[in-house]
Design a protein around this motif. Sequence first.
Motif, short mmCIF file in Angstrom:
data_model
loop_
_atom_site.label_atom_id
_atom_site.label_comp_id
_atom_site.label_asym_id
_atom_site.label_seq_id
_atom_site.Cartn_x
_atom_site.Cartn_y
_atom_site.Cartn_z
N LEU A 112 0.82 -1.21 0.00
CA LEU A 112 0.00 0.00 0.00
C LEU A 112 0.86 1.26 0.00
CD1 LEU A 112 -3.06 -0.66 2.34
CD2 LEU A 112 -3.08 0.06 -0.04
N VAL A 113 1.93 1.24 0.76
CA VAL A 113 2.83 2.39 0.76
C VAL A 113 3.41 2.60 -0.63
CG1 VAL A 113 5.00 3.29 1.68
CG2 VAL A 113 3.37 2.18 3.21
N GLN A 114 3.83 1.50 -1.24
CA GLN A 114 4.43 1.60 -2.58
C GLN A 114 3.45 2.15 -3.60
OE1 GLN A 114 5.99 -2.11 -4.00
NE2 GLN A 114 6.55 -1.32 -6.00
N ASP A 115 2.18 1.77 -3.49
CA ASP A 115 1.20 2.14 -4.49
C ASP A 115 0.51 3.47 -4.25
OD1 ASP A 115 1.72 -0.18 -5.83
OD2 ASP A 115 -0.04 -1.26 -5.09
N LEU A 116 0.52 3.97 -3.02
CA LEU A 116 -0.30 5.14 -2.69
C LEU A 116 0.48 6.39 -2.30
CD1 LEU A 116 -3.15 3.49 -0.56
CD2 LEU A 116 -3.12 3.95 -3.01
N MET A 117 1.71 6.27 -1.83
CA MET A 117 2.40 7.45 -1.32
C MET A 117 2.83 8.37 -2.45
SD MET A 117 6.22 6.18 -0.20
CE MET A 117 6.47 7.71 0.67
N GLN A 139 1.42 8.74 -12.69
CA GLN A 139 0.58 8.28 -11.57
C GLN A 139 0.14 9.47 -10.72
OE1 GLN A 139 2.91 5.23 -9.61
NE2 GLN A 139 2.31 3.70 -11.10
N TRP A 140 -0.70 10.31 -11.33
CA TRP A 140 -1.17 11.52 -10.66
C TRP A 140 -2.04 11.22 -9.45
CZ3 TRP A 140 -2.22 16.46 -13.88
CH2 TRP A 140 -1.11 16.72 -14.71
N TYR A 141 -2.62 10.04 -9.42
CA TYR A 141 -3.50 9.70 -8.31
C TYR A 141 -2.75 9.76 -6.98
CZ TYR A 141 -1.25 5.09 -8.33
OH TYR A 141 -0.34 4.07 -8.28
N ALA A 189 -3.11 20.86 -2.92
CA ALA A 189 -2.14 21.94 -3.02
C ALA A 189 -0.87 21.60 -2.24
CB ALA A 189 -2.74 23.24 -2.51
N GLY A 190 -1.05 21.00 -1.07
CA GLY A 190 0.11 20.56 -0.29
C GLY A 190 0.92 19.50 -1.03
N SER A 191 0.24 18.55 -1.65
CA SER A 191 0.93 17.52 -2.42
C SER A 191 1.67 18.13 -3.61
CB SER A 191 -0.08 16.48 -2.91
OG SER A 191 -0.66 15.77 -1.83
#
Length: 302
Positions: A112-117, A139-141, A189-191
Amino acid sequence: MDQQQPPADRDPSGEGGATRFCYRHPDRRTGITCTRCDRPICSECMISASVGFHCPECVRSGGGTGHHPAASRPRTLTGGAVAADPRLVTKILLAINVAVFAAVWLTGRSWLVQDLMLIGRAWDPQPFPGGWTGVAEGQWYRLLTSMFLHEELLHIAFNMLGLWWLGGPLEAALGRVRFLALYLLSGLAGSALTYWISAQNQGSLGASGAVFGLLGATVVLMRRMNYDLRPVLVILALNVLFSLRSGIAWQAHLGGLIAGTLIAVALVHAPRARRNAVQFGACALVLAVTVVIVFARTAALT
């Protein structure tokens, strides 16, 4: 016809008479009364109506006015629809964060960390064979999913306490749609600022950017309501100092704070005649700037 006045413009002592206190919050002094039942109500309980403000009980009962519901539908301070549960979106956001946190721990974290962070470009393949791909590879998501991802218990505890403490009053004052837009756009915006400024292989995760957006919005709302700003300014200063610690993604905090403050100014101070245009125009502008930053950073990395 009587003109509706915001609470910041009212005499806190109430028409020069005896001091009155909110019937639902006896510790809160107020000069605002329900135009239907004449009970004193504080700024958290008041519900904007076609004329004056109504208390929650009169809104729920319909007040016996005989008007069509759409003609006198109660509105929040910013024009949003008044909901039966003013914390529903806050609860849902909190539940999503906690659910993702639980899923990370129950599955051993890594996938999950690999796919979502949030990560800019391909990561060193160690310790994950095959490496990671990031925002620059399309991977803009990750700009969104990283907002709901936490690894440490202390990290999610602080963020969720902030979300619960700040989110409830803001959701009640702004309405569900506006509050959700504020939260998501502040986090995005933070991201985006993290993606723009940080090293391309620096990972980032957490709801801190969105929470800082709520903190900035709280300052704007409290100033609009003529409340004492000193407590929230102290909290803001402490959080800013905490952000300077090593290992903290201060870029996400700064991006969320700026976006949340700007959006809140538009939501709270938009003129009534052009309220929706100003409010949603400001949200669209923040989103557009966020997208431009992401495009520019992606172009620089590819």
